[in-house]
Design a protein around this motif. Structure first.
Motif, PDB file in Angstrom:
ATOM      1  N   GLU A 155       0.818  -1.201   0.000  1.00  0.00           N
ATOM      2  CA  GLU A 155       0.000   0.000   0.000  1.00  0.00           C
ATOM      3  C   GLU A 155       0.859   1.261   0.000  1.00  0.00           C
ATOM      4  N   TYR A 156       1.928   1.211   0.792  1.00  0.00           N
ATOM      5  CA  TYR A 156       2.777   2.397   0.892  1.00  0.00           C
ATOM      6  C   TYR A 156       3.375   2.747  -0.457  1.00  0.00           C
ATOM      7  N   LEU A 157       3.921   1.721  -1.121  1.00  0.00           N
ATOM      8  CA  LEU A 157       4.560   1.947  -2.409  1.00  0.00           C
ATOM      9  C   LEU A 157       3.552   2.517  -3.403  1.00  0.00           C
ATOM     10  N   LEU A 158       2.354   1.975  -3.387  1.00  0.00           N
ATOM     11  CA  LEU A 158       1.341   2.425  -4.344  1.00  0.00           C
ATOM     12  C   LEU A 158       0.917   3.860  -4.056  1.00  0.00           C
ATOM     13  N   SER A 159       0.472   4.108  -2.827  1.00  0.00           N
ATOM     14  CA  SER A 159      -0.176   5.401  -2.620  1.00  0.00           C
ATOM     15  C   SER A 159       0.798   6.517  -2.302  1.00  0.00           C
ATOM     16  N   ALA A 160       1.978   6.204  -1.794  1.00  0.00           N
ATOM     17  CA  ALA A 160       2.882   7.299  -1.447  1.00  0.00           C
ATOM     18  C   ALA A 160       3.959   7.526  -2.490  1.00  0.00           C
ATOM     19  N   THR A 177      11.229  -2.962   1.272  1.00  0.00           N
ATOM     20  CA  THR A 177      10.642  -4.216   1.731  1.00  0.00           C
ATOM     21  C   THR A 177      11.105  -4.570   3.143  1.00  0.00           C
ATOM     22  N   ALA A 178      12.087  -3.767   3.659  1.00  0.00           N
ATOM     23  CA  ALA A 178      12.648  -4.069   4.973  1.00  0.00           C
ATOM     24  C   ALA A 178      11.626  -4.113   6.109  1.00  0.00           C
ATOM     25  N   PRO A 179      10.651  -3.128   6.159  1.00  0.00           N
ATOM     26  CA  PRO A 179       9.703  -3.189   7.275  1.00  0.00           C
ATOM     27  C   PRO A 179       9.020  -4.540   7.311  1.00  0.00           C
ATOM     28  N   ALA A 180       8.117  -4.731   8.188  1.00  0.00           N
ATOM     29  CA  ALA A 180       7.428  -6.020   8.301  1.00  0.00           C
ATOM     30  C   ALA A 180       8.419  -7.114   8.658  1.00  0.00           C
ATOM     31  N   TYR A 183       2.890   9.500   6.708  1.00  0.00           N
ATOM     32  CA  TYR A 183       1.786   8.755   7.307  1.00  0.00           C
ATOM     33  C   TYR A 183       1.646   7.389   6.639  1.00  0.00           C
ATOM     34  N   GLU A 184       1.695   7.380   5.319  1.00  0.00           N
ATOM     35  CA  GLU A 184       1.569   6.120   4.592  1.00  0.00           C
ATOM     36  C   GLU A 184       2.709   5.170   4.934  1.00  0.00           C
ATOM     37  N   ARG A 185       3.889   5.774   5.144  1.00  0.00           N
ATOM     38  CA  ARG A 185       5.059   4.957   5.425  1.00  0.00           C
ATOM     39  C   ARG A 185       4.929   4.268   6.785  1.00  0.00           C
ATOM     40  N   LEU A 186       4.400   5.017   7.760  1.00  0.00           N
ATOM     41  CA  LEU A 186       4.430   4.515   9.131  1.00  0.00           C
ATOM     42  C   LEU A 186       3.166   3.792   9.559  1.00  0.00           C
ATOM     43  N   LYS A 187       2.061   4.034   8.849  1.00  0.00           N
ATOM     44  CA  LYS A 187       0.766   3.645   9.418  1.00  0.00           C
ATOM     45  C   LYS A 187       0.633   2.153   9.701  1.00  0.00           C
ATOM     46  N   SER A 188       1.215   1.307   8.866  1.00  0.00           N
ATOM     47  CA  SER A 188       0.959  -0.117   9.080  1.00  0.00           C
ATOM     48  C   SER A 188       2.152  -0.849   9.680  1.00  0.00           C
ATOM     49  N   LYS A 189       3.180  -0.091  10.083  1.00  0.00           N
ATOM     50  CA  LYS A 189       4.334  -0.755  10.691  1.00  0.00           C
ATOM     51  C   LYS A 189       3.967  -1.320  12.050  1.00  0.00           C
ATOM     52  N   HIS A 190       4.609  -2.395  12.418  1.00  0.00           N
ATOM     53  CA  HIS A 190       4.449  -3.025  13.731  1.00  0.00           C
ATOM     54  C   HIS A 190       2.981  -3.251  14.084  1.00  0.00           C
ATOM     55  N   GLY A 191       2.237  -3.754  13.150  1.00  0.00           N
ATOM     56  CA  GLY A 191       0.844  -4.082  13.438  1.00  0.00           C
ATOM     57  C   GLY A 191      -0.104  -2.908  13.369  1.00  0.00           C
ATOM     58  N   GLY A 192       0.394  -1.732  13.038  1.00  0.00           N
ATOM     59  CA  GLY A 192      -0.495  -0.587  12.877  1.00  0.00           C
ATOM     60  C   GLY A 192      -0.276   0.466  13.934  1.00  0.00           C
ATOM     61  N   GLY A 193      -0.412   1.733  13.531  1.00  0.00           N
ATOM     62  CA  GLY A 193      -0.191   2.848  14.434  1.00  0.00           C
ATOM     63  C   GLY A 193      -1.276   2.940  15.484  1.00  0.00           C
ATOM     64  N   THR A 194      -0.898   3.480  16.665  1.00  0.00           N
ATOM     65  CA  THR A 194      -1.852   3.662  17.751  1.00  0.00           C
ATOM     66  C   THR A 194      -2.726   4.871  17.478  1.00  0.00           C
ATOM     67  N   ALA A 195      -2.074   5.983  17.171  1.00  0.00           N
ATOM     68  CA  ALA A 195      -2.781   7.223  16.847  1.00  0.00           C
ATOM     69  C   ALA A 195      -1.781   8.108  16.138  1.00  0.00           C
ATOM     70  N   ASP A 208      -8.100   3.437   7.334  1.00  0.00           N
ATOM     71  CA  ASP A 208      -6.985   2.730   7.971  1.00  0.00           C
ATOM     72  C   ASP A 208      -7.268   2.416   9.434  1.00  0.00           C
ATOM     73  N   LYS A 209      -8.324   2.994   9.972  1.00  0.00           N
ATOM     74  CA  LYS A 209      -8.702   2.763  11.367  1.00  0.00           C
ATOM     75  C   LYS A 209      -7.584   3.148  12.341  1.00  0.00           C
ATOM     76  N   ILE A 210      -7.148   4.402  12.183  1.00  0.00           N
ATOM     77  CA  ILE A 210      -6.170   4.956  13.124  1.00  0.00           C
ATOM     78  C   ILE A 210      -6.735   6.288  13.614  1.00  0.00           C
ATOM     79  N   PRO A 211      -6.834   6.507  14.931  1.00  0.00           N
ATOM     80  CA  PRO A 211      -7.359   7.783  15.404  1.00  0.00           C
ATOM     81  C   PRO A 211      -6.432   8.936  15.022  1.00  0.00           C
ATOM     82  N   LEU A 212      -7.029  10.051  14.649  1.00  0.00           N
ATOM     83  CA  LEU A 212      -6.280  11.245  14.257  1.00  0.00           C
ATOM     84  C   LEU A 212      -6.432  12.249  15.386  1.00  0.00           C
ATOM     85  N   VAL A 213      -5.394  12.387  16.205  1.00  0.00           N
ATOM     86  CA  VAL A 213      -5.485  13.277  17.357  1.00  0.00           C
ATOM     87  C   VAL A 213      -4.860  14.607  16.995  1.00  0.00           C
TER      88      VAL A 213
END
Lengths: 358, 445
Positions: free
Chosen positions: A46-51, B22-25, B92-104, B123-128
């Protein structure tokens, strides 16, 4: 060895005049397009696509439009950001004010509005040239900034001046996920790139190039400068406008005039200069260089630092990113002033002779 | 030859890119609560963005040093975006799904807030957006995922007008007065206009709108207008270098700094430090806290982190206005996670959806805040489905030449003015986006 045209005989004018006369090129391009359509959505996350990919595709389209004007017709413009803004806001107004307006029609109408505005701001090109024209087109930028910040009607009286769109459909296809966004942008880009490539090979493209190379001589041989210049402005602004609408609708989905500031105009001009003026391919190279490289550096440097056990702070990375980016621009312009596209074609020439160069 | 080298370099770079991307995850360890940190330490707004980020990160480190959130450790990653909206979205796109997903996610930029408002429900992440963001997002029935905790710009403008009214001897005395708004020409700066116009209609004062283009170093024309029209008060809605430039211009124009009121983005040390004595008497809104070098939590952080060399940023900065703001933003999020754990299981990892529930049902009374070390720093916060803001209290502080000092009592923004505006604007948004506002029953879930 593999890249050689021996034995490819052309027996008709059509064969001789096709876009990619060399069989290998044709297959390579077809392969790349097929890969982009079929494999990338499966492979990329997703990141690669949208960002990365979506901004790259949209800005490549915008650079393509600017290249038609700057590279092919020789009219320097610093108003590309303005035409993107016109495209985006016009498409927005068509989209929300007309009930049931299809997305594609709104995008194209946005492009047409940008083309009309482009013609108006192209009028000074009949009198002034070069840097003076660049300054004249800068006026378009300031006017657009002013209009979209101040005239409430354009932003549908939104209190903060920020507009947004939702529920996008193309012929029943809901543009929702990053893959949808990517595929839509890719499809638009492929269609426009094909049209642009054919346009610059046709009579009108040759007129533009004649004007670019020497406008007096062009006039003497019967080319109407007014028609040629204004048509270049119109076509270029149309493409840039569609790109702007895509940028707003597909990439940002909520935007403010700052998204199309003068920085964007400069960015597009740099893409064309670095990528290669007067080259369709160059627009892609330029966009890749300007869009992807900073993000790549931003992630690559901490990784590199990690390899040698060095923790790099984000601020340092950001500074280093600017410095390295600047150095690379200078480097590439020194190695090949005609842009990355020229470098690419030199590479191809060498490849034809490889492994037995003269 | 050169070509070959170039080709080699390019392929190396491409290889590098693919590994990086591809390094994350990578390896999944025990679940840690992941906080994506969008920050800007560079660019025109860097001097103000850095202390905020330091405070935010320090608090997360502090919680970790104290054993995490009921035992769940926090991990975080920073991404620098230089206050540019497109780079912010990229981060935001880079970080949002790392480590199971951002808290907020805290964007600390109104432009990025607008862009992310469309993305976070998916993405189901609260925007504070603690103290900023879009004002109508106070209505959580429509803006399910937005949390403008501790106040919005409408609330800020309302408190400033109340304060000015009090100085004049009553809001009715504002009739015929002229109040200028010098604002950053972006969604951020434009937010308060709607409220000021509403208040102007109620009390009969005149609003002068003076936009300043990004980044705000060119303000000669603006202040010339102020010199000509002599407004009774100037409200400043700036950020970064724009603030100090405004104060310097006021000094050059001879406009009394005592009549100038900044929003909280225009009321911190970096804004006035360089002007020094010239800024004496300049006021700003303190959305609850000001500079709090003596708060217990500040002392704790000094002792736990900075004394051991584990702090972020310079030591002197701890307790400054923007540092506190970052810290409070982090605290509210951490408390949201804690609240969520109360419902979904103590000591467990919380998903974005669960944290959202926690933030919506936040209830920090004075005792809890005192226990956290925030005694005297802030007042209780209680959020609900209809009120994602949680508290509408603020006060004014004034720069005395060397530090910020409180110069007013607490004010509460007038619900009667703000609520109808919030309902109207959020209703319009819901209509535009075809969102059905949540009913009270749905809110309970």
């Amino acid at each position: 060895m593999l890249y050689r045209e021996n034995g490819q005989f052309k027996s008709s004018y059509a064969a001789d005049q096709q876009i990619f006369p060399i069989v290998q090129d044709r297959w390579a391009i077809l392969g790349i397009v097929a890969f982009a359509f079929a494999a990338v959505p499966l492979l990329a996350n997703e990141y690669l696509l949208s960002a990365i990919l979506v901004p790259f595709l949209i800005l490549a389209l915008a650079a393509l439009g600017v290249n038609l004007l700057v590279g092919y017709c020789g009219q320097i413009t610093l108003g590309a950001g303005a035409f993107m803004a016109v495209g985006a806001y016009a498409a927005y107004n068509f989209f929300i004010r007309v009930d049931g307006m299809p997305l594609l029609a709104a995008l194209l109408l946005g492009g047409l509005t940008a083309a009309a505005v482009g013609i108006v701001f192209g009028v000074p090109s009949l009198r002034v040239r070069g840097l003076y024209l660049a300054v004249a087109t800068l006026a378009a930028q300031f006017l657009a900034d002013w209009a979209f910040l101040r005239i409430k009607w354009f932003t549908n009286d939104s209190p903060s001046g920020s507009v947004s769109v939702a529920n996008l459909h193309v012929l029943g296809w809901k543009i929702d996920s990053p893959v949808d966004r990517y595929l839509l942008c890719l499809a638009v880009l492929v269609v426009f790139a094909l049209l642009a490539k054919n346009m610059v090979r046709s009579a009108i493209g040759r007129q533009w190039m004649a004007i670019r190379d020497m406008d007096v001589a062009a006039e003497v041989i019967g080319i109407r400068p007014m028609f040629a210049k204004l048509s270049a402005f119109a076509v270029s602004s149309f493409i840039v406008g569609v790109a702007g609408a895509l940028w707003g609708f597909i990439h940002l989905s909520s935007w403010e005039p700052a998204a199309f500031s003068v920085d964007r105009s400069f960015q597009l001009l740099f893409m064309v200069i670095i990528g290669g003026m007067g080259s369709i391919m160059g627009s892609f190279f330029g966009a890749a260089f300007i869009v992807v490289l900073p993000i790549f550096l931003n992630q690559f440097l901490p990784w590199l630092g990690g390899l040698v056990g060095l923790a790099v702070s984000t601020a340092t990375v950001s500074h280093a990113e600017f410095m390295i980016f600047g150095v690379l621009i200078v480097f590439f312009l020194i190695v090949e002033p005609h842009g990355l596209a020229r470098l690419w074609s030199i590479g191809k020439e060498k490849l034809r002779l490889w492994p037995f160069p003269h | 030859m050169r070509i070959r080298k170039l080709a080699l370099a390019t392929s190396m770079a491409v290889l590098g890119l693919s590994t990086v991307l591809t390094a994350p995850a990578a390896l999944a360890q025990a679940k840690e609560q992941f906080f994506p940190v969008l920050s800007y330490r560079t660019g025109a707004y860097g001097p103000n963005g850095a202390p905020w980020a330091n405070g935010y990160v320090d608090y997360l480190k502090y919680i970790n040093a104290k054993g995490g959130i009921n035992g769940v450790k926090i991990s975080f990653e920073e991404c620098e975006f230089g206050y540019a909206t497109d780079r912010g979205v990229e981060c935001y796109e880079r970080l949002k799904s790392k480590h199971g997903g951002g808290t907020a996610v805290h964007p600390l930029s109104t432009g990025v807030t607008f862009a992310l408002t469309e993305k976070v429900p998916v993405d189901k992440i609260p925007l504070v957006t603690a103290g900023y963001g879009r004002s109508e997002s106070q209505n959580g029935a429509v803006f399910t995922w937005n949390f403008p905790l501790l106040g919005t710009y409408w609330m800020a403008a309302d408190v400033l007008i109340q304060h000015i009214g009090k100085k004049e001897g009553g809001l009715d005395k504002l009739k015929g007065k002229k109040i200028a708004l010098v604002y950053h020409d972006s969604p951020y700066g434009k937010e308060p206009i709607a409220l000021l116009q509403e208040r102007a209609r109620m009390h009969g004062f005149e609003v002068m709108l003076l936009p300043v283009a990004h980044p705000g170093v060119e303000q000669k024309a603006t202040w010339l207008q102020i010199r000509q029209n002599r407004p009774d008060y100037v409200l400043l809605w700036g950020w970064g270098v724009m603030n100090s430039t405004s104060i310097k211009e006021a000094q050059a124009t001879g406009y009394p700094r005592e009549k100038m009121y900044g929003v909280w983005w225009s009321g911190a040390e970096p804004d006035v430090k360089d002007v020094g004595d010239g800024a004496k008497g300049y006021n700003a809104l303190a959305k609850q806290h000001g500079a709090e070098p003596n708060a217990k939590i500040v002392k704790d952080i000094q002792a736990t982190l900075h004394a051991k060399g584990q702090g972020t940023g310079p030591k002197e900065e701890v307790g400054q206005v923007l540092y506190m703001r970052g810290m409070i933003a982090a605290m509210l999020t951490v408390e949201g996670v804690k609240k969520a754990q109360e419902r979904y299981g103590k000591g467990k990892w919380m998903s974005g959806e669960q944290v959202r529930w926690g933030l919506e049902n936040l209830n920090l009374d004075q005792k809890t805040l005192d226990g956290l070390g925030f005694a005297g720093v802030m007042r209780p916060v209680q959020t609900s489905c209809l009120d994602h803001m949680g508290s509408a209290w603020a006060r004014i502080h004034t720069w005395n030449g060397s530090k910020w000092e409180f110069t007013s009592d607490w004010y509460q923004a007038d619900e009667k003015v703000i609520r109808p505006m919030v309902m109207l604007a959020s209703g319009r948004y819901a209509e535009e986006k075809k969102i059905t506002p949540r009913t009270p029953e749905q809110c309970k879930q």
